[in-house]
Motif scaffolding. Sequence first.
Motif: not given
Length: 331
Positions: A277-289
Amino acid sequence: MKVLVTGAEGFIGSHLVEGLVKEGFEVKAFNLYNFSNSWGWLETLSKDTLKSVEIFSGDIRDPYGIKQAMKGCDSVFHLAALIAIPFSYHSPDTYVDTNIKGTLNVIQAAKELGINKVIHTSTSEVYGTAKYVPIDEDHPLQGQSPYSASKIGADQLALSFFASFGTPISVVRPFNTYGPRQSARAVIPTIITQIANGKKEIKLGKISPTRDFNFVKDTVRGFIAAHKSQKSIGEVINIGSNFEISVGDTALLIAELMGTQINIITDEDRLRPEKSEVERLWADNRKALNLLDWKPQYGGLDGFKRGLKETIEWFSSKENLSRYKADIYNL
């Protein structure tokens, strides 16, 4: 410009085809060959959209067919993959064939044909349970399921062709995409279809894990932005909303938006093995910006609500709801 989209008949693929046509691209849709000649979700697109789409039926596991499909194309969006995590537990070999060997077939053909750009689709599952948040592209990769392991292999193979041969490849890594047409194997359609069918007791797996849900329109915009930007070549780029919410809170929010109250029941069949089970996912999207000038239009809680409302509206249509088997666990 003519582009090939593999996995075009699927959830994200069909939305991407729509988006590319709107942007003025000539699209060749690589569709999994099947006995009924079904085009999947492509069959639901408007006639005007389909006028700009060429259907090519084949199998991503066949190198000859994919190379034939790519002839005459300037670039490739590679989305074709097996994605269901539970199915990967008992049939992992199919994931190696489809996700790893299929990716090899695409990038080898791209190298031989001199394709201008390959957009390879990754997944946030390759990160496994977050060691730190938000998760940036330097986060360690952890294969916590055969599915995620196969995607890690595919990603690394794609990047190796950039390093070894200079094949112009970008790896786009969407976090948990949701929206109209998504499979009932995913948690948001699972919740919506149960409620839309009048259920008050909603069967789910573990509800404490958190996810970074990304509305499909934002995901499509991310793919197209990666294609347009030369800065994306040789890079891995997260496409995520930078908003974290638990599965349980998501279910309660959907119930609120659908005007009902629910009781969540844990269905043992829906639970992943503990260490998987993957307990936690939260994206850093600064590179896309920074590289793509992309940011979510459905970000934060307000954006999530707007995306859910559009998704609920689509699933609540009798015609659309009838396509789903809400009364069973969709492996």
